[in-house]
Design a protein around this motif. Sequence first.
Motif, PDB file in Angstrom:
ATOM      1  N   MET A 226       0.819  -1.202   0.000  1.00 40.22           N
ATOM      2  CA  MET A 226       0.000   0.000   0.000  1.00 40.22           C
ATOM      3  C   MET A 226       0.858   1.259   0.000  1.00 40.22           C
ATOM      4  O   MET A 226       2.023   1.239   0.399  1.00 40.22           O
ATOM      5  N   LYS A 227       0.262   2.357  -0.383  1.00 39.55           N
ATOM      6  CA  LYS A 227       0.940   3.648  -0.323  1.00 39.55           C
ATOM      7  C   LYS A 227       1.372   3.958   1.106  1.00 39.55           C
ATOM      8  O   LYS A 227       2.447   4.522   1.339  1.00 39.55           O
ATOM      9  N   GLU A 228       0.551   3.561   2.075  1.00 39.17           N
ATOM     10  CA  GLU A 228       0.830   3.826   3.487  1.00 39.17           C
ATOM     11  C   GLU A 228       1.597   2.678   4.131  1.00 39.17           C
ATOM     12  O   GLU A 228       1.441   2.384   5.322  1.00 39.17           O
ATOM     13  N   VAL A 229       2.447   2.013   3.370  1.00 40.98           N
ATOM     14  CA  VAL A 229       3.137   0.813   3.841  1.00 40.98           C
ATOM     15  C   VAL A 229       3.984   1.082   5.083  1.00 40.98           C
ATOM     16  O   VAL A 229       4.128   0.214   5.947  1.00 40.98           O
ATOM     17  N   GLU A 230       4.533   2.280   5.206  1.00 40.75           N
ATOM     18  CA  GLU A 230       5.427   2.568   6.328  1.00 40.75           C
ATOM     19  C   GLU A 230       4.675   2.817   7.632  1.00 40.75           C
ATOM     20  O   GLU A 230       5.207   2.563   8.716  1.00 40.75           O
ATOM     21  N   THR A 231       3.444   3.292   7.538  1.00 39.62           N
ATOM     22  CA  THR A 231       2.714   3.707   8.739  1.00 39.62           C
ATOM     23  C   THR A 231       1.542   2.802   9.092  1.00 39.62           C
ATOM     24  O   THR A 231       0.926   2.980  10.143  1.00 39.62           O
ATOM     25  N   THR A 232       1.225   1.840   8.231  1.00 42.26           N
ATOM     26  CA  THR A 232       0.139   0.901   8.514  1.00 42.26           C
ATOM     27  C   THR A 232       0.666  -0.229   9.392  1.00 42.26           C
ATOM     28  O   THR A 232       1.673  -0.858   9.076  1.00 42.26           O
ATOM     29  N   GLU A 233      -0.022  -0.481  10.491  1.00 43.68           N
ATOM     30  CA  GLU A 233       0.476  -1.433  11.487  1.00 43.68           C
ATOM     31  C   GLU A 233       0.343  -2.884  11.045  1.00 43.68           C
ATOM     32  O   GLU A 233       1.175  -3.733  11.377  1.00 43.68           O
ATOM     33  N   PHE A 234      -0.705  -3.188  10.294  1.00 42.26           N
ATOM     34  CA  PHE A 234      -0.983  -4.580   9.936  1.00 42.26           C
ATOM     35  C   PHE A 234      -1.673  -4.627   8.575  1.00 42.26           C
ATOM     36  O   PHE A 234      -2.476  -3.759   8.251  1.00 42.26           O
ATOM     37  N   GLY A 235      -1.344  -5.637   7.765  1.00 36.31           N
ATOM     38  CA  GLY A 235      -2.027  -5.826   6.487  1.00 36.31           C
ATOM     39  C   GLY A 235      -1.647  -4.833   5.416  1.00 36.31           C
ATOM     40  O   GLY A 235      -2.468  -4.500   4.553  1.00 36.31           O
ATOM     41  N   ALA A 236      -0.390  -4.353   5.415  1.00 35.19           N
ATOM     42  CA  ALA A 236       0.032  -3.348   4.437  1.00 35.19           C
ATOM     43  C   ALA A 236       0.527  -3.956   3.133  1.00 35.19           C
ATOM     44  O   ALA A 236       0.855  -3.224   2.197  1.00 35.19           O
ATOM     45  N   GLY A 237       0.596  -5.284   3.069  1.00 38.97           N
ATOM     46  CA  GLY A 237       1.106  -5.922   1.863  1.00 38.97           C
ATOM     47  C   GLY A 237       0.326  -7.165   1.489  1.00 38.97           C
ATOM     48  O   GLY A 237      -0.422  -7.726   2.294  1.00 38.97           O
ATOM     49  N   HIS A 238       0.499  -7.576   0.250  1.00 40.24           N
ATOM     50  CA  HIS A 238      -0.111  -8.805  -0.258  1.00 40.24           C
ATOM     51  C   HIS A 238       0.873  -9.433  -1.238  1.00 40.24           C
ATOM     52  O   HIS A 238       1.608  -8.717  -1.932  1.00 40.24           O
ATOM     53  N   VAL A 239       0.907 -10.760  -1.283  1.00 31.91           N
ATOM     54  CA  VAL A 239       1.830 -11.463  -2.170  1.00 31.91           C
ATOM     55  C   VAL A 239       1.041 -12.324  -3.149  1.00 31.91           C
ATOM     56  O   VAL A 239       0.124 -13.054  -2.757  1.00 31.91           O
ATOM     57  N   LEU A 240       1.394 -12.216  -4.421  1.00 35.84           N
ATOM     58  CA  LEU A 240       0.808 -13.060  -5.463  1.00 35.84           C
ATOM     59  C   LEU A 240       1.921 -13.393  -6.453  1.00 35.84           C
ATOM     60  O   LEU A 240       3.046 -13.632  -6.032  1.00 35.84           O
ATOM     61  N   LEU A 241       1.651 -13.415  -7.739  1.00 37.14           N
ATOM     62  CA  LEU A 241       2.712 -13.748  -8.686  1.00 37.14           C
ATOM     63  C   LEU A 241       2.367 -13.232 -10.066  1.00 37.14           C
ATOM     64  O   LEU A 241       1.222 -12.850 -10.344  1.00 37.14           O
ATOM     65  N   GLU A 242       3.377 -13.221 -10.923  1.00 38.19           N
ATOM     66  CA  GLU A 242       3.181 -12.967 -12.343  1.00 38.19           C
ATOM     67  C   GLU A 242       3.838 -14.092 -13.125  1.00 38.19           C
ATOM     68  O   GLU A 242       4.878 -14.620 -12.728  1.00 38.19           O
ATOM     69  N   VAL A 243       3.215 -14.449 -14.229  1.00 35.44           N
ATOM     70  CA  VAL A 243       3.725 -15.503 -15.096  1.00 35.44           C
ATOM     71  C   VAL A 243       3.909 -14.924 -16.496  1.00 35.44           C
ATOM     72  O   VAL A 243       3.098 -14.105 -16.953  1.00 35.44           O
ATOM     73  N   TYR A 244       4.982 -15.329 -17.151  1.00 37.41           N
ATOM     74  CA  TYR A 244       5.214 -14.887 -18.527  1.00 37.41           C
ATOM     75  C   TYR A 244       4.608 -15.917 -19.473  1.00 37.41           C
ATOM     76  O   TYR A 244       4.969 -17.097 -19.443  1.00 37.41           O
ATOM     77  N   LEU A 245       3.666 -15.462 -20.299  1.00 37.30           N
ATOM     78  CA  LEU A 245       2.993 -16.351 -21.245  1.00 37.30           C
ATOM     79  C   LEU A 245       3.654 -16.210 -22.612  1.00 37.30           C
ATOM     80  O   LEU A 245       3.481 -15.183 -23.294  1.00 37.30           O
ATOM     81  N   PRO A 342       9.816   3.707  -0.073  1.00 35.69           N
ATOM     82  CA  PRO A 342       9.582   3.242   1.304  1.00 35.69           C
ATOM     83  C   PRO A 342      10.801   2.518   1.863  1.00 35.69           C
ATOM     84  O   PRO A 342      11.437   1.728   1.171  1.00 35.69           O
ATOM     85  N   LYS A 343      11.091   2.769   3.120  1.00 37.87           N
ATOM     86  CA  LYS A 343      12.241   2.162   3.786  1.00 37.87           C
ATOM     87  C   LYS A 343      11.838   1.265   4.951  1.00 37.87           C
ATOM     88  O   LYS A 343      12.684   0.589   5.534  1.00 37.87           O
ATOM     89  N   VAL A 344      10.543   1.281   5.294  1.00 34.81           N
ATOM     90  CA  VAL A 344      10.047   0.500   6.426  1.00 34.81           C
ATOM     91  C   VAL A 344       8.736  -0.162   6.027  1.00 34.81           C
ATOM     92  O   VAL A 344       7.916   0.428   5.314  1.00 34.81           O
ATOM     93  N   PHE A 345       8.534  -1.402   6.483  1.00 35.38           N
ATOM     94  CA  PHE A 345       7.290  -2.122   6.243  1.00 35.38           C
ATOM     95  C   PHE A 345       6.542  -2.277   7.559  1.00 35.38           C
ATOM     96  O   PHE A 345       7.076  -2.814   8.530  1.00 35.38           O
ATOM     97  N   GLN A 346       5.316  -1.760   7.598  1.00 31.16           N
ATOM     98  CA  GLN A 346       4.456  -1.890   8.778  1.00 31.16           C
ATOM     99  C   GLN A 346       5.145  -1.398  10.052  1.00 31.16           C
ATOM    100  O   GLN A 346       5.205  -2.100  11.054  1.00 31.16           O
TER     101      GLN A 346
END
Length: 378
Positions: A226-245, A342-346
């Motif tokens: 998220m844009k607020e990744v540095e200041t959000t305490e919990f749930g600031a990120g999500h992990v998925l994937l990309e595939v090259y077709l 960003p330099k800090v996560f959550q």
Amino acid sequence: MKKSLSFLLVMLVLVAPAIAQKTYKGLPVLEATSKVADYKVGTEWVKGNWNITPELAVDVLKVPVHNKKVKFSFYTDSDSISFTVKPGSSHQFYVLLNNKDYALTEIKGYGFEALKFNKAATKPGYSFVYEQNQNNEFLNTLREQYNLDAIVAGAANDTERALRMVNWVHKQWDHNGMNQPSQPDALTILAEVKQGKQFRCVEYGTVTAAALNSIGLPARRLGLKMKEVETTEFGAGHVLLEVYLPDLKKWVLLDGQFDVMPVLNNVPLNAVEFQQAIANNYDKLEIRSLSGTSKAQYVNWIYPYLYYFDVKFDNREGIALDRKTIDGKLSLMLLPVGAKEPKVFQIVNPLDYCKYTTSVADFYQAPETSTKTGTARK
């Protein structure tokens, strides 16, 4: 008759304050005995997806507003509240859990805006390593042990192969955001799933990428923040994937947790294209899912995460590998033009493993053939 009506009106006036909604510190209070709450945005229900968390200073729910305003309703197992939400507006209330703990809850409305990125590549450019599965024992074991060839047998194209594989991974376990495997590789994760364990979005990304790499489709795990990744305490990120077709010659986003591939005008989209389509072509945007994932629910949930994007420079599969870095950094982060690096996560976790770019050309280079062979799992 007139006296009876007058008496009834007087009684209603006297009783009204007694049945008015409770307040705490000047804000409305909803009562609850369960930590799980539902909400509705317009006509779209989101059930069982919100946890009441008194431990947080303020628990923020961001509500999408595709037009100028939308009606929003929040439901506990005992109470409810409704109001109109506009982009940029904010509404606060408390949830009193088990008549003991107050959870300050804030509903924030947001609109949709396409992010801006540079198109030209950085000079000198960044380079990535992708899996080629040249006698990679780790991937061969994964493919054979779980009969992955059968999952994609008869698929008409690479898009269908990718959709089948992400659906297979999606069905292996139910999401649990608090669990981690003993080792962060696909074989360990799937072995522990057989023992009844459930895992996070991270593990859906890891397993789906490995499964696709094992059948010859280059894939990489993708981190969203998220844009607020540095200041959000919990749930600031999500992990998925990309595939090259290869048949489309493009990168495409997949989400194993939700069993999703975004598509616009019959063309699968990468993460940046997905963000742009949400902002500019929502009505034409399609969410392909063999599980029937709701377009509105997924788009509304994922959109705040589509701000910062990061991938590793070395995307080979295996354990005992000497991982490629650039200037000692493991990953490349794509950020919008003008955005802060960003330099800090959550709040407390250092983000010290990334190089930064605003160039989609840097981020979406076609895979190059690796000169090294993946190391087998020991």
